[in-house]
Design a protein around this motif. Structure first.
Motif, mmCIF file in Angstrom:
data_model
loop_
_atom_site.group_PDB
_atom_site.id
_atom_site.type_symbol
_atom_site.label_atom_id
_atom_site.label_comp_id
_atom_site.label_asym_id
_atom_site.label_seq_id
_atom_site.Cartn_x
_atom_site.Cartn_y
_atom_site.Cartn_z
ATOM 1 N N VAL A 1 -15.509 26.612 -20.060
ATOM 2 C CA VAL A 1 -14.358 26.848 -18.982
ATOM 3 C C VAL A 1 -14.669 26.440 -17.654
ATOM 4 O O VAL A 1 -15.761 26.377 -17.291
ATOM 5 C CB VAL A 1 -13.787 28.117 -19.003
ATOM 6 N N GLU A 2 -13.701 26.014 -16.801
ATOM 7 C CA GLU A 2 -13.806 25.430 -15.429
ATOM 8 C C GLU A 2 -14.588 26.733 -14.601
ATOM 9 O O GLU A 2 -14.812 27.895 -15.039
ATOM 10 C CB GLU A 2 -12.350 25.265 -14.692
ATOM 11 N N SER A 3 -14.950 26.215 -13.436
ATOM 12 C CA SER A 3 -16.014 26.987 -12.549
ATOM 13 C C SER A 3 -15.017 28.148 -11.964
ATOM 14 O O SER A 3 -13.720 28.151 -11.897
ATOM 15 C CB SER A 3 -16.564 26.046 -11.301
ATOM 16 N N THR B 1 -4.495 8.420 -11.961
ATOM 17 C CA THR B 1 -4.862 8.296 -13.412
ATOM 18 C C THR B 1 -4.651 9.860 -14.135
ATOM 19 O O THR B 1 -4.182 9.860 -15.175
ATOM 20 C CB THR B 1 -6.385 8.015 -13.480
ATOM 21 N N LYS B 2 -4.570 10.704 -13.488
ATOM 22 C CA LYS B 2 -4.658 12.237 -13.893
ATOM 23 C C LYS B 2 -3.090 12.626 -14.135
ATOM 24 O O LYS B 2 -2.378 13.365 -14.567
ATOM 25 C CB LYS B 2 -5.282 13.248 -13.357
ATOM 26 N N ARG B 3 -2.282 11.652 -13.240
ATOM 27 C CA ARG B 3 -0.786 12.137 -12.875
ATOM 28 C C ARG B 3 -0.860 13.506 -12.330
ATOM 29 O O ARG B 3 -0.221 14.358 -12.436
ATOM 30 C CB ARG B 3 0.193 12.102 -14.051
ATOM 31 N N ARG B 4 -1.944 13.721 -11.300
ATOM 32 C CA ARG B 4 -1.907 14.924 -10.488
ATOM 33 C C ARG B 4 -1.419 14.844 -9.241
ATOM 34 O O ARG B 4 -1.300 14.019 -8.494
ATOM 35 C CB ARG B 4 -3.415 15.208 -10.443
ATOM 36 N N PRO B 5 -0.460 15.999 -8.919
ATOM 37 C CA PRO B 5 0.212 15.886 -7.513
ATOM 38 C C PRO B 5 -0.794 15.950 -6.400
ATOM 39 O O PRO B 5 -1.928 16.568 -6.406
ATOM 40 C CB PRO B 5 1.099 17.096 -7.694
ATOM 41 N N PRO C 1 -11.826 16.222 -10.621
ATOM 42 C CA PRO C 1 -11.417 17.388 -11.282
ATOM 43 C C PRO C 1 -11.390 17.070 -12.566
ATOM 44 O O PRO C 1 -12.180 16.196 -13.113
ATOM 45 C CB PRO C 1 -9.742 16.981 -10.934
ATOM 46 N N SER C 2 -10.957 18.082 -13.437
ATOM 47 C CA SER C 2 -11.163 17.794 -14.907
ATOM 48 C C SER C 2 -10.396 16.725 -15.443
ATOM 49 O O SER C 2 -9.661 16.194 -14.788
ATOM 50 C CB SER C 2 -10.521 19.389 -15.484
ATOM 51 N N ALA C 3 -11.051 16.022 -16.417
ATOM 52 C CA ALA C 3 -10.724 14.874 -16.767
ATOM 53 C C ALA C 3 -9.742 14.738 -18.037
ATOM 54 O O ALA C 3 -9.749 14.234 -19.138
ATOM 55 C CB ALA C 3 -11.923 13.952 -17.244
ATOM 56 N N ASN C 4 -8.343 15.476 -17.518
ATOM 57 C CA ASN C 4 -7.344 15.459 -18.383
ATOM 58 C C ASN C 4 -6.158 15.285 -17.611
ATOM 59 O O ASN C 4 -6.002 14.862 -16.564
ATOM 60 C CB ASN C 4 -7.152 16.880 -19.218
ATOM 61 N N LEU C 5 -5.039 15.127 -18.685
ATOM 62 C CA LEU C 5 -3.741 14.743 -17.593
ATOM 63 C C LEU C 5 -3.574 16.105 -16.995
ATOM 64 O O LEU C 5 -3.715 17.189 -17.588
ATOM 65 C CB LEU C 5 -2.548 14.439 -18.724
ATOM 66 N N ALA D 1 2.102 27.560 -14.759
ATOM 67 C CA ALA D 1 1.720 26.609 -16.002
ATOM 68 C C ALA D 1 0.632 25.609 -16.196
ATOM 69 O O ALA D 1 0.948 24.745 -15.179
ATOM 70 C CB ALA D 1 3.149 25.812 -16.329
ATOM 71 N N HIS D 2 -0.183 25.604 -16.969
ATOM 72 C CA HIS D 2 -1.526 24.936 -16.706
ATOM 73 C C HIS D 2 -2.186 24.879 -18.126
ATOM 74 O O HIS D 2 -2.079 26.084 -18.984
ATOM 75 C CB HIS D 2 -2.398 25.054 -15.570
ATOM 76 N N TYR D 3 -3.086 24.208 -18.362
ATOM 77 C CA TYR D 3 -4.161 24.190 -19.394
ATOM 78 C C TYR D 3 -3.208 24.364 -20.890
ATOM 79 O O TYR D 3 -3.566 24.821 -21.885
ATOM 80 C CB TYR D 3 -4.843 25.234 -19.529
HETATM 81 MG MG MG Z 1 -8.073 20.974 -13.976
#
Ligand code: MG
Ligand code: AMP
Length: 319
Positions: free
Chosen positions: A172-174, A48-52, A135-139, A221-223
């Motif tokens: 911001v994340e933990s 769903t997140k297209r997370r590797p 994980p965070s609920a984003n792509l 590269a993130h966020y």
């Molecule tokens: Mg995240």
């Protein structure tokens, strides 16, 4: 179909028991939750997140006791950190027990554990018979969500329900800590300030072990907003891009620009962290050609803010 947004805990629990995904509010950012004991459900988080698959998930628990059932060989410092910072924005990476499927930890022999502080998610975890991998609920690679609407914007399919807990109070994340050769190390700066952690456990070193066997630029590269972002001295950046339609993300003091946001007019780092991701999204949607941002003071939550801004800026030259 767009996911439904609401505050019905029983409904959220029913979807999770059925192996479906529910977005959950936490004090850091919204998470995309699944039964952490259900490998198939956890696989759909990645899809769903297209997370590797090499990027492991954080497991959210209802209590310290629940966390201790999922790990072993817990250092004395970890017990002290749990006592001081849980529930709260601190994640601890510890040797995992077999109950946690390999997909959750991307095959690592450690698991990332956190007890979140948001009251709605605390109640949900109390009601459930299992912890939540989330994980965070984003792509993958994109700006993290700090409201239920942000989640719905990015994850149009695959989420059964979004539990609406309002705007995230930390934003911001933990902070993520682990142990390498017996020493406490930092994997990610975040909502729990390093200074307060070091007061309790002494000096925390930067992590030596690389968690992700990532391609160059991938980790950095993130966020990232879609609009190119540059980080640096605002006056210099404004002069350099004087002929462009620029959006400005200022820490404390506004600057005239096509669009602009100030993270905290009183220079308060906690307020700035709370506003960071929503401000990035708004500037991204402003129609500006470029976002110019300045770093916060490198202390307390400022470390987490600057880490996210550096990664958002790296996306421009990265992949
Ligand atoms: Mg995240
Ligand atoms: P997210 O919840 O999307 O902010 O991402 C969770 C992050 O936690 C991952 O990207 C990793 O950096 C970190 N993480 C999760 N599990 C582990 C682990 N076993 N060892 C080290 N870091 C981890």
């Amino acid at each position: 179909m767009a996911p439904e947004i609401g505050t019905d805990l029983e409904r959220a629990a029913a979807h999770l028991r059925a192996g479906e995904l529910v977005a959950i509010p936490t004090e850091t950012v919204y998470g995309l939750g699944a039964n952490a004991f259900d490998a198939a459900a956890c696989l759909t988080i990645f899809e769903t997140k297209r997370r590797p698959a090499f990027d492991p998930l954080i497991v959210h628990v209802r209590s310290r006791a629940a966390a201790l059932e999922l790990c072993h060989d817990v250092p004395r410092e970890a017990h002290a950190l749990m006592e001081r910072f849980w529930p709260g924005p601190l994640t601890l990476v510890l040797p995992k027990r077999a109950a946690i499927p390999d997909i959750v930890t991307s095959g690592l022999d450690t698991v990332a554990l956190r007890q979140p502080a948001h009251p709605l998610t605390a109640k949900l975890l109390e009601a459930l018979e299992f912890p939540l991998a989330a994980p965070s609920a984003n792509l993958f690679g994109r700006t993290s969500p700090t409201t239920a609407a942000h989640v719905a914007e990015q994850l149009e399919t695959g989420v059964a329900y979004i539990l609406d807990g309002g705007a995230c109070s930390v934003g911001v994340e933990s902070t993520i800590l682990g142990w390498e050769a017996g020493a406490c190390v930092l994997y990610r700066p975040g909502g729990a300030p390093l200074e307060a952690i070091e007061e309790l456990v002494g000096r925390v070193s930067p992590a030596q072990r690389r968690i992700l066997p990532a391609a160059p630029g991938m980790l950095a590269a993130h966020y990232a907003p879609r609009t190119p972002l540059e980080l640096g001295d605002l006056n210099a950046l404004l002069a350099q891009h004087a002929h462009e339609r620029v959006a400005v993300l200022a820490f404390e003091r506004a600057r005239p620009a096509f669009a602009s946001r100030v993270l905290s007019r009183s220079g308060d780092l906690a307020e700035a962290a709370r506003n960071l991701f929503a401000a990035l999204r708004e500037l991204d949607a402003s129609g500006a050609e470029r976002i110019l941002a300045e770093p916060a003071p490198e202390q307390g939550l400022g470390r987490a803010i600057n880490d996210r801004l550096r990664r958002a800026a790296a996306a421009r030259t990265g992949s």
